[in-house]
Design a protein around this motif. Structure first.
Motif, PDB file in Angstrom:
ATOM      1  N   GLU A  97      19.621   4.704 -19.704  1.00 19.92           N
ATOM      2  CA  GLU A  97      19.315   5.243 -18.372  1.00 19.92           C
ATOM      3  C   GLU A  97      18.913   4.154 -17.389  1.00 19.92           C
ATOM      4  OE1 GLU A  97      17.689   5.835 -21.169  1.00 19.92           O
ATOM      5  OE2 GLU A  97      15.596   5.263 -20.885  1.00 19.92           O
ATOM      6  N   THR A  98      18.549   2.959 -17.913  1.00 20.82           N
ATOM      7  CA  THR A  98      18.230   1.855 -16.991  1.00 20.82           C
ATOM      8  C   THR A  98      19.266   0.730 -17.115  1.00 20.82           C
ATOM      9  OG1 THR A  98      16.817   0.750 -18.612  1.00 20.82           O
ATOM     10  CG2 THR A  98      15.746   2.301 -17.137  1.00 20.82           C
ATOM     11  N   LEU A  99      20.290   0.922 -17.947  1.00 24.24           N
ATOM     12  CA  LEU A  99      21.319  -0.111 -18.134  1.00 24.24           C
ATOM     13  C   LEU A  99      22.673   0.465 -17.718  1.00 24.24           C
ATOM     14  CD1 LEU A  99      20.025  -1.502 -21.577  1.00 24.24           C
ATOM     15  CD2 LEU A  99      19.801  -2.615 -19.374  1.00 24.24           C
ATOM     16  N   GLY A 285       4.160   0.951 -22.111  1.00 20.40           N
ATOM     17  CA  GLY A 285       5.537   0.599 -22.476  1.00 20.40           C
ATOM     18  C   GLY A 285       6.118   1.540 -23.523  1.00 20.40           C
ATOM     19  N   MET A 286       7.251   1.096 -24.076  1.00 19.32           N
ATOM     20  CA  MET A 286       7.939   1.887 -25.100  1.00 19.32           C
ATOM     21  C   MET A 286       7.063   2.110 -26.327  1.00 19.32           C
ATOM     22  SD  MET A 286      11.690   0.520 -25.855  1.00 19.32           S
ATOM     23  CE  MET A 286      12.833   0.441 -24.532  1.00 19.32           C
ATOM     24  N   THR A 287       6.296   1.073 -26.681  1.00 18.47           N
ATOM     25  CA  THR A 287       5.442   1.187 -27.870  1.00 18.47           C
ATOM     26  C   THR A 287       4.400   2.282 -27.654  1.00 18.47           C
ATOM     27  OG1 THR A 287       5.758  -1.162 -28.222  1.00 18.47           O
ATOM     28  CG2 THR A 287       3.965  -0.136 -29.431  1.00 18.47           C
ATOM     29  N   ALA A 288       3.838   2.352 -26.450  1.00 19.57           N
ATOM     30  CA  ALA A 288       2.838   3.379 -26.149  1.00 19.57           C
ATOM     31  C   ALA A 288       3.465   4.772 -26.270  1.00 19.57           C
ATOM     32  CB  ALA A 288       2.268   3.167 -24.750  1.00 19.57           C
ATOM     33  N   ARG A 309      -2.120   0.894 -14.605  1.00 17.49           N
ATOM     34  CA  ARG A 309      -1.530   0.886 -13.255  1.00 17.49           C
ATOM     35  C   ARG A 309      -0.870   2.243 -12.959  1.00 17.49           C
ATOM     36  NH1 ARG A 309      -1.218  -4.626 -11.639  1.00 17.49           N
ATOM     37  NH2 ARG A 309      -1.153  -6.054 -13.399  1.00 17.49           N
ATOM     38  N   GLY A 310      -0.086   2.288 -11.891  1.00 15.83           N
ATOM     39  CA  GLY A 310       0.579   3.547 -11.522  1.00 15.83           C
ATOM     40  C   GLY A 310       1.807   3.801 -12.395  1.00 15.83           C
ATOM     41  N   ARG A 311       2.299   5.031 -12.386  1.00 16.99           N
ATOM     42  CA  ARG A 311       3.444   5.414 -13.198  1.00 16.99           C
ATOM     43  C   ARG A 311       4.667   4.540 -12.935  1.00 16.99           C
ATOM     44  NH1 ARG A 311       4.976  10.510 -15.851  1.00 16.99           N
ATOM     45  NH2 ARG A 311       3.031  11.553 -16.215  1.00 16.99           N
ATOM     46  N   ASP A 312       4.873   4.203 -11.654  1.00 21.02           N
ATOM     47  CA  ASP A 312       6.058   3.418 -11.298  1.00 21.02           C
ATOM     48  C   ASP A 312       6.004   2.003 -11.882  1.00 21.02           C
ATOM     49  OD1 ASP A 312       3.843   3.096  -9.644  1.00 21.02           O
ATOM     50  OD2 ASP A 312       5.038   2.185  -8.052  1.00 21.02           O
ATOM     51  N   ARG A 313       4.833   1.573 -12.343  1.00 22.11           N
ATOM     52  CA  ARG A 313       4.723   0.238 -12.935  1.00 22.11           C
ATOM     53  C   ARG A 313       4.835   0.287 -14.457  1.00 22.11           C
ATOM     54  NH1 ARG A 313       1.631  -2.980  -9.230  1.00 22.11           N
ATOM     55  NH2 ARG A 313       1.777  -4.721 -10.657  1.00 22.11           N
ATOM     56  N   ASN A 315       6.274   0.226 -18.065  1.00 23.04           N
ATOM     57  CA  ASN A 315       7.501  -0.343 -18.632  1.00 23.04           C
ATOM     58  C   ASN A 315       8.367   0.725 -19.277  1.00 23.04           C
ATOM     59  OD1 ASN A 315       7.568  -2.986 -17.933  1.00 23.04           O
ATOM     60  ND2 ASN A 315       6.370  -3.681 -19.696  1.00 23.04           N
ATOM     61  N   ALA A 316       7.744   1.786 -19.752  1.00 19.97           N
ATOM     62  CA  ALA A 316       8.528   2.896 -20.308  1.00 19.97           C
ATOM     63  C   ALA A 316       9.316   3.520 -19.161  1.00 19.97           C
ATOM     64  CB  ALA A 316       7.596   3.926 -20.923  1.00 19.97           C
TER      65      ALA A 316
END
Ligand SMILES: Cc1cc2nc3c(=O)[nH]c(=O)nc-3n(C[C@H](O)[C@H](O)[C@H](O)COP(=O)(O)OP(=O)(O)OC[C@H]3O[C@@H](n4cnc5c(N)ncnc54)[C@H](O)[C@@H]3O)c2cc1C
Ligand code: SF4
Length: 444
Positions: A97-99, A285-288, A309-313, A315-316
């Motif tokens: 979805e991001t690639l 991130g993905m691990t979380a 931080r905010g949702r937009d930051r 890494n997931a």
């Protein structure tokens, strides 16, 4: 509600084994032949296809989709695997979805991309189910290369070197090969022991020996490897984790998310794996997300991800955040841990709200927690490594390090995103550079 769900503490068996089997089933069922044809039919086979550019391994996506559409999935698989030898795993774990799928013109036009990831899985599964390995080795070059780390970077490098006729020895500290494919990726993304099956399939190329239980540091030195081999590739990933600095972070029940996930991935009976009733995961991130979702699937009652931080930051990706929400995980943003409370074991964790620059606001809150997972980033471990840049091995070009004859790639190397597909691309590119360097040395 079942009393087992309400029981506090960290206990096994919150759900029955058959329920757990369903919970951890394949996240996306594989496409049937008919579904694959319908999905392939949506591709416009674009000239200068943006999906190819968006793929870190530059797979010729329109070509492989056309090969599926014309009923030759084995040819499609070869197109994929020529660029990305772990195309089977990447089809399962890539954040498409991001690639590629984000770049697909049908995403831009209709908000509905061609299902590139699922089509890739369809093709590679078909070939692997037939036990076919579509590549063969060149004549032996007499050169020997050491690879440190049997994760996606190391295995991809080893495979490409073996194809060129070199002899490769892969050393890995762990008892099994595969790296995070085997020990890290969420269980519902790689079911039926796919990581191990893919390693076995990849090794069919020949010329690769895997030595497990051999770690650079305690068992091997870089100088020793340089002396014994014509080249060395370092692909040992990030073995360390960032520590939580809040007071009380040493209490029982405060654990590294990656250790919890590794234990889960290696468990043969998930009903025996203990999980808290109230689980808090720190990170974005993905691990979380993986630690949180898998805790929930194991039967934890309340699972909360807290990110500073905010949702937009985070890494997931948005897709992963939505997956977490769909599984019942709550996400709290703009909050940092300030203290872990409890008598010996964690009972509560206290947070303070922060603004987007991480400035504390003075407003605090507590969450009940009998398990806290730290997913706040991983670090490179080891002494005597080549020069570092930003805590990772500094590289130029295709993975050349500051030490002559030593290359590096994947998570342990600077630059690039920490993704499976990036590790595969970097391992492959370093192998090509090692091959060119060694052959040039011979011809010169
Ligand atoms: C929990 C989790 C979930 C993830 N989910 C995804 C996902 O869904 N999609 C995605 O694209 N990416 C995901 N990633 C990232 C992805 O797994 C990594 O980017 C990728 O595995 C990196 O490959 P690598 O070969 O560089 O390192 P690794 O996979 O970490 O492999 C390194 C290998 O080196 C070995 N090693 C370490 N130190 C030594 C030593 N001193 N001597 C010898 N061997 C050593 C290790 O045992 C390991 O086998 C996830 C990561 C984590 C932690
Ligand atoms: S961008 Fe989409 S439609 Fe175009 S070739 Fe790639 S997958 Fe097909």
């Amino acid at each position: 509600m079942d009393a087992r769900a309400l029981k506090d503490g960290v206990v096994p068996g919150r759900l029955d084994a058959d329920v757990l089997t369903e919970q951890f089933a394949d996240l996306h069922a594989p496409l049937s032949d008919h579904e694959a044809l319908v999905a392939a039919d949506r591709c416009y086979f674009c000239h200068d296809a943006p999906c190819i550019t968006a793929c870190p391994t530059a797979i010729d996506i329109p070509l492989f989709i056309r090969q599926i559409a014309t009923g030759t999935p084995e040819a499609a698989a070869k197109t994929i695997l020529t660029q990305n030898i772990m195309g089977g795993m990447c089809a399962r774990v890539c954040p498409t979805e991001t690639l590629c799928e984000e770049a697909c013109v049908r995403e831009a036009a209709e908000g509905e991309p061609v299902q590139i990831g699922r089509l890739q899985r369809y093709a590679t599964d078909e070939l692997m189910s037939q036990g076919i390995h579509p590549f063969s080795r060149a004549a032996s070059t007499g050169k020997r290369i050491a690879v440190v780390g049997a994760g996606p970077a190391g295995l991809s490098c080893a495979h490409r070197l073996a194809m060129h006729g070199h002899a490769v020895v892969v050393y890995d500290a762990r008892p099994k090969a595969g790296g995070l494919n085997e020990y890290g990726i969420a269980a519902y993304k790689t079911t039926d022991d796919f990581a191990a099956r893919e390693v076995d399939w990849l090794l069919q190329i020949g010329g690769i020996t895997i030595e497990t239980g051999q770690a650079l540091g305690p068992d091997l030195t870089l100088e020793g490897l340089r002396g014994a081999f014509d080249a060395v590739f370092l692909g040992m990933g990030l073995g360390g984790v960032n520590e939580l600095t809040a007071p009380g972070a040493d209490k029982d029940g405060v654990l590294d998310a990656v250790d919890f996930i590794a234990e889960l991935r290696q468990s043969s009976d998930l009903s025996a794996l203990p999980v808290g009733r109230d689980v808090v995961v720190i990170g974005g991130g993905m691990t979380a997300v993986d630690a949180a979702v898998q805790s929930k699937l194991l039967g934890a009652l309340n699972v909360t991800i807290v990110y500073r931080r905010g949702r937009d930051r985070m890494n997931a990706s948005v897709w992963e955040q939505d997956l977490a929400a769909a599984k019942g995980v709550r996400i709290i943003t703009n909050a940092s841990p300030v203290a872990v409370h409890g008598n010996g074991s964690v009972r509560e964790i206290e947070f303070e709200f922060t603004d987007d620059d991480l400035k504390p606001t003075g407003e605090t809150f507590r969450l009940a927690a009998d398990q806290v997972f730290k997913a706040i980033g991983q670090t490179l471990e080891g002494d005597g490594l080549p020069d570092l840049n930003g805590g990772k091995i500094a590289v130029t070009g295709a993975g050349r390090t500051s030490v002559n004859g030593v290359w590096a790639g994947g998570d342990c190397a600077a630059g690039g995103e920490d993704l499976t597909v990036t590790a595969v691309a970097e391992g492959r590119d370093a192998a090509e550079d090692i091959h060119a360097t060694l052959m040039e040395g011979d011809n010169g």
